[in-house]
Motif scaffolding. Structure first.
Motif, PDB file in Angstrom:
ATOM      1  N   ALA A 190      19.220   0.525  -2.706  1.00 55.44           N
ATOM      2  CA  ALA A 190      18.328   1.674  -2.812  1.00 55.44           C
ATOM      3  C   ALA A 190      16.995   1.255  -3.402  1.00 55.44           C
ATOM      4  O   ALA A 190      16.867   0.197  -4.026  1.00 55.44           O
ATOM      5  N   ALA A 191      15.984   2.101  -3.193  1.00 52.95           N
ATOM      6  CA  ALA A 191      14.673   1.820  -3.754  1.00 52.95           C
ATOM      7  C   ALA A 191      14.732   1.831  -5.280  1.00 52.95           C
ATOM      8  O   ALA A 191      15.547   2.543  -5.883  1.00 52.95           O
ATOM      9  N   VAL A 192      13.895   1.040  -5.903  1.00 53.69           N
ATOM     10  CA  VAL A 192      13.812   1.000  -7.370  1.00 53.69           C
ATOM     11  C   VAL A 192      13.294   2.344  -7.881  1.00 53.69           C
ATOM     12  O   VAL A 192      12.381   2.935  -7.303  1.00 53.69           O
ATOM     13  N   ARG A 193      13.883   2.830  -8.959  1.00 53.11           N
ATOM     14  CA  ARG A 193      13.401   4.047  -9.605  1.00 53.11           C
ATOM     15  C   ARG A 193      12.427   3.659 -10.716  1.00 53.11           C
ATOM     16  O   ARG A 193      12.721   2.773 -11.526  1.00 53.11           O
ATOM     17  N   TRP A 194      11.275   4.346 -10.768  1.00 53.77           N
ATOM     18  CA  TRP A 194      10.234   4.004 -11.732  1.00 53.77           C
ATOM     19  C   TRP A 194       9.986   5.174 -12.674  1.00 53.77           C
ATOM     20  O   TRP A 194       9.827   6.306 -12.239  1.00 53.77           O
ATOM     21  N   GLU A 232       0.814  -1.216   0.000  1.00 55.81           N
ATOM     22  CA  GLU A 232       0.000   0.000   0.000  1.00 55.81           C
ATOM     23  C   GLU A 232       0.848   1.267   0.000  1.00 55.81           C
ATOM     24  O   GLU A 232       0.361   2.330  -0.404  1.00 55.81           O
ATOM     25  N   THR A 233       2.088   1.180   0.456  1.00 57.35           N
ATOM     26  CA  THR A 233       2.927   2.377   0.579  1.00 57.35           C
ATOM     27  C   THR A 233       3.997   2.465  -0.508  1.00 57.35           C
ATOM     28  O   THR A 233       4.815   3.374  -0.499  1.00 57.35           O
ATOM     29  N   GLY A 234       4.008   1.521  -1.425  1.00 60.47           N
ATOM     30  CA  GLY A 234       5.004   1.512  -2.479  1.00 60.47           C
ATOM     31  C   GLY A 234       5.607   0.135  -2.646  1.00 60.47           C
ATOM     32  O   GLY A 234       5.161  -0.833  -2.019  1.00 60.47           O
ATOM     33  N   VAL A 235       6.625   0.026  -3.474  1.00 59.52           N
ATOM     34  CA  VAL A 235       7.261  -1.263  -3.735  1.00 59.52           C
ATOM     35  C   VAL A 235       8.329  -1.522  -2.671  1.00 59.52           C
ATOM     36  O   VAL A 235       9.264  -0.739  -2.499  1.00 59.52           O
ATOM     37  N   ALA A 236       8.159  -2.639  -1.950  1.00 54.66           N
ATOM     38  CA  ALA A 236       9.126  -3.043  -0.935  1.00 54.66           C
ATOM     39  C   ALA A 236      10.192  -3.909  -1.576  1.00 54.66           C
ATOM     40  O   ALA A 236       9.901  -4.748  -2.425  1.00 54.66           O
ATOM     41  N   ARG A 237      11.452  -3.728  -1.144  1.00 52.12           N
ATOM     42  CA  ARG A 237      12.578  -4.453  -1.743  1.00 52.12           C
ATOM     43  C   ARG A 237      13.297  -5.275  -0.694  1.00 52.12           C
ATOM     44  O   ARG A 237      13.559  -4.814   0.414  1.00 52.12           O
ATOM     45  N   SER A 238      13.626  -6.512  -1.069  1.00 50.59           N
ATOM     46  CA  SER A 238      14.427  -7.380  -0.218  1.00 50.59           C
ATOM     47  C   SER A 238      15.736  -7.682  -0.924  1.00 50.59           C
ATOM     48  O   SER A 238      15.754  -7.950  -2.128  1.00 50.59           O
ATOM     49  N   ALA A 239      16.828  -7.651  -0.182  1.00 47.63           N
ATOM     50  CA  ALA A 239      18.131  -7.979  -0.742  1.00 47.63           C
ATOM     51  C   ALA A 239      18.675  -9.282  -0.178  1.00 47.63           C
ATOM     52  O   ALA A 239      19.823  -9.640  -0.438  1.00 47.63           O
ATOM     53  N   ASP A 240      17.842 -10.007   0.580  1.00 44.68           N
ATOM     54  CA  ASP A 240      18.300 -11.256   1.202  1.00 44.68           C
ATOM     55  C   ASP A 240      17.337 -12.409   0.969  1.00 44.68           C
ATOM     56  O   ASP A 240      17.071 -13.219   1.838  1.00 44.68           O
ATOM     57  N   ARG A 290      13.914 -12.615   3.194  1.00 45.09           N
ATOM     58  CA  ARG A 290      13.930 -12.798   4.660  1.00 45.09           C
ATOM     59  C   ARG A 290      13.521 -11.514   5.364  1.00 45.09           C
ATOM     60  O   ARG A 290      12.836 -11.542   6.381  1.00 45.09           O
ATOM     61  N   THR A 291      13.939 -10.392   4.806  1.00 47.00           N
ATOM     62  CA  THR A 291      13.535  -9.081   5.310  1.00 47.00           C
ATOM     63  C   THR A 291      13.253  -8.171   4.127  1.00 47.00           C
ATOM     64  O   THR A 291      13.809  -8.366   3.034  1.00 47.00           O
ATOM     65  N   PHE A 292      12.401  -7.177   4.342  1.00 43.78           N
ATOM     66  CA  PHE A 292      12.073  -6.192   3.319  1.00 43.78           C
ATOM     67  C   PHE A 292      12.220  -4.791   3.890  1.00 43.78           C
ATOM     68  O   PHE A 292      11.820  -4.529   5.027  1.00 43.78           O
ATOM     69  N   ALA A 293      12.770  -3.896   3.092  1.00 41.82           N
ATOM     70  CA  ALA A 293      12.709  -2.483   3.426  1.00 41.82           C
ATOM     71  C   ALA A 293      11.266  -2.025   3.248  1.00 41.82           C
ATOM     72  O   ALA A 293      10.523  -2.588   2.441  1.00 41.82           O
ATOM     73  N   PRO A 294      10.822  -1.014   4.003  1.00 40.19           N
ATOM     74  CA  PRO A 294       9.438  -0.545   3.848  1.00 40.19           C
ATOM     75  C   PRO A 294       9.142  -0.117   2.422  1.00 40.19           C
ATOM     76  O   PRO A 294      10.019   0.407   1.718  1.00 40.19           O
TER      77      PRO A 294
END
Length: 298
Positions: A241-245, A190-198, A201-205
């Motif tokens: 970093a967050a994905v740029r769209w 709901e707040t944008g695209v969340a990204r995980s680098a692992d 296992r975890t996601f940035a908001p």
């Protein structure tokens, strides 16, 4: 008459509300008319997934898997009319799906993970029957399966589609795994695209562009579509970093129901009035199959 043009804040609020409703939607309407009877004007509805095997288009719906005939009329594949909520075609051509059995067919309410090795004509249970309804499925380059368990709001990962590991808990609509590395996973929230680098296992908001569906068909082919049907192309720096769209174009037909990216030029989008294909990176689209307007695909 004075016209009202919503400002950015109002537009964003409507977008988030639309995605919020989609996150909780799982419609159980009557199945569409049998598309094998040759009735003119027959259209699909409630689309949950799209895929290509060779050059054949497959559409996963509330009423089974369909493919268009030479005239574009959808034809049921096999004889199962299950509600395939999650659907993907692997690099080897295997179909993976999840969802609910057709009314009256018996069996548990949740299919778990089911598999077809003959392009959807027959299916067998792979794992988690009666336990899980995956609303989104994707695979990593090493064939690891990623599934979003909607009922428990959790990402699950399996090296073989049989044994599973629970990973991050998050409220999402769709997921996409990097075709370059299974460690990078995206989820629409709901707040944008969340990204995980692992590996989930975890996601940035979730931040930035709010999207309904994302698909990563090749390392240079990351696309997403927002709740109104606008297509965006993403750039992932690979540095956390967050994905740029960047906006590409509006897909015909309004609100999206599914998105599948084949490569940097070819992609498929299901909207409220059709399944559309682009062969120029989303700048123009051609309708492949008619769709009866209804609720969003998930």
């Amino acid at each position: 008459m004075k016209k009202y043009f919503p400002g950015p804040a109002a537009t964003a609020a409507v977008t988030v509300l639309t995605l919020t409703l989609a996150l909780t939607a799982c419609t159980q309407e009557p199945p569409a008319a049998d598309s094998r009877d040759g009735s003119p004007g027959t259209a699909l509805s409630h689309i949950h997934g799209l895929g290509l095997r060779g050059d054949t288009l497959y559409v996963a719906t509330h009423d089974g898997i369909h493919t268009p005939d030479a005239t574009g009329r959808p034809t049921l594949v096999g004889d199962r009319r299950d509600d395939f909520m999650g659907f993907t075609i692997t690099a080897t051509g295997t179909f993976l799906a999840s969802g609910h059995p057709a009314p009256g067919s018996g069996g548990p309410a949740d299919l778990g993970l089911v598999e077809s090795t003959d392009a959807g004509r027959t299916w067998h249970e792979k794992s988690l029957g009666g336990e899980v309804d995956f609303h989104s499925l994707d695979t990593a380059p090493d064939a690891t399966v990623y599934g979003y368990d909607s009922a428990n709001a959790r990402l699950r990962v399996s090296p073989d589609g049989v044994t599973w590991e629970d990973r991050a808990a998050l409220r999402a609509l769709d997921i996409a795994v990097s075709p370059a590395s299974g460690e990078t996973v995206l989820a629409t929230t709901e707040t944008g695209v969340a990204r995980s680098a692992d590996g989930g296992r975890t996601f940035a908001p979730g931040t930035g562009q709010v999207l309904s569906y994302v698909s990563w068909g090749a390392p240079d082919a990351l696309f997403g579509v927002d709740p109104s049907g606008v297509l965006f192309r993403g750039t992932d720096t690979g540095k956390g970093a967050a994905v740029r769209w960047a906006r590409v174009a509006a897909v015909p037909g309004g609100a999206p129901q599914a998105l599948t990216v084949v490569d940097a030029r070819r992609l498929l989008v299901a909207t409220q009035d059709g399944v559309y294909e682009s062969r120029d990176g989303g700048r123009t689209f051609e309708r492949r199959v008619a769709v009866a307007s209804g609720q969003d695909g998930h």
